[in-house]
Write an enzyme that holds these catalytic residues in place. Sequence first.
Site, PDB file in Angstrom:
ATOM      1  CD  GLU A 113      -2.845  -1.172   2.399  1.00  0.00           C
ATOM      2  OE1 GLU A 113      -3.962  -1.692   2.315  1.00  0.00           O
ATOM      3  OE2 GLU A 113      -2.369  -0.792   3.478  1.00  0.00           O
TER       4      GLU A 113
ATOM      5  CE  LYS B 252     -11.865   1.726   9.813  1.00  0.00           C
ATOM      6  NZ  LYS B 252     -11.479   1.423   8.446  1.00  0.00           N
TER       7      LYS B 252
HETATM    8  C1  A5P Z   1      -4.888  -2.906   4.831  1.00  0.00           C
HETATM    9  O1  A5P Z   1      -3.577  -3.263   5.074  1.00  0.00           O
HETATM   10  C2  A5P Z   1      -5.237  -1.670   5.586  1.00  0.00           C
HETATM   11  O2  A5P Z   1      -4.313  -0.645   5.476  1.00  0.00           O
HETATM   12  C3  A5P Z   1      -6.616  -1.205   5.196  1.00  0.00           C
HETATM   13  O3  A5P Z   1      -6.561  -0.110   4.351  1.00  0.00           O
HETATM   14  C4  A5P Z   1      -7.313  -0.854   6.413  1.00  0.00           C
HETATM   15  O4  A5P Z   1      -7.189  -1.922   7.327  1.00  0.00           O
HETATM   16  C5  A5P Z   1      -8.781  -0.498   6.182  1.00  0.00           C
HETATM   17  O5  A5P Z   1      -9.559  -1.625   5.990  1.00  0.00           O
HETATM   18  P1  A5P Z   1     -11.133  -1.599   6.091  1.00  0.00           P
HETATM   19  O6  A5P Z   1     -11.617  -0.756   4.972  1.00  0.00           O
HETATM   20  O7  A5P Z   1     -11.530  -3.039   5.970  1.00  0.00           O
HETATM   21  O8  A5P Z   1     -11.480  -1.041   7.438  1.00  0.00           O
END
Ligand code: A5P
Length: 232
Positions: free
Chosen positions: A112, A130
Amino acid sequence: MSLSSQSELESRKRAAAARAVDEVENGMVVGLGSGTTAAFALEALAVRVANGLRISGIPTSERTAALARQLNIPLTGFDAHRRIDLTIDGADEVERHTLDLIKGLGGALLREKIVAVASDRMIVAVDDSKLVDRLGTHARLPVEIASFGWQVTIDRLTGIGCSPRLRMIDERPFMTDGGNLIVDCAFDGTIDRRVFDALLASVIGVVESGLFIGLASKVMVGRADGAEVIER
Ligand code: A5P
């Protein structure tokens, strides 16, 4: 979580993801994030692709790559493109006044971050739970470490005040797509995070941290009544 609050959360994630996908234009190379919100973005993107949108995507995890193939979203890679026009990804925490992020709860933080830094713009799609005033409010900080010598790396992380916990799944260490491990560290949002991130990076065995500083250009926040757009 009750079924109704689960579907309520899902609709907030969908609202944020749909708003993010509105920003995709013909001909773009698009970074495809990981996690449940990013998966909703993929679904919305697939509808646009089916209706004639021409894009190619660079996925941030094997899971995202598999979903994109299933949804007939064309994929490409860094062998063909060194720059990405726009990346859409989720996050575990978004700090409202800086748009700094904690990512990596899904374990895809390394890819990412590679995709995010190669992107002209990174749009983050999250539900409103969040959004925080200060990073570290709910989430621990995921840190990807090499599996070789993880025990000494964890000792060193303890030495810099991280209180690391090795992430486990089904009683085994969780392994990333790159074959590394993840530790979840205590994170004090009041300290200088650039200095702390540099300190983490100085620990031999640390591959990358889930601190995304200054990378998000826009955040779509899914709420009960639609999506709020927060810009840098
Ligand atoms: C994955 O490694 C994470 O960085 C995701 O972007 C993060 O956990 C968000 O995930 P959700 O959209 O499932 O909450």
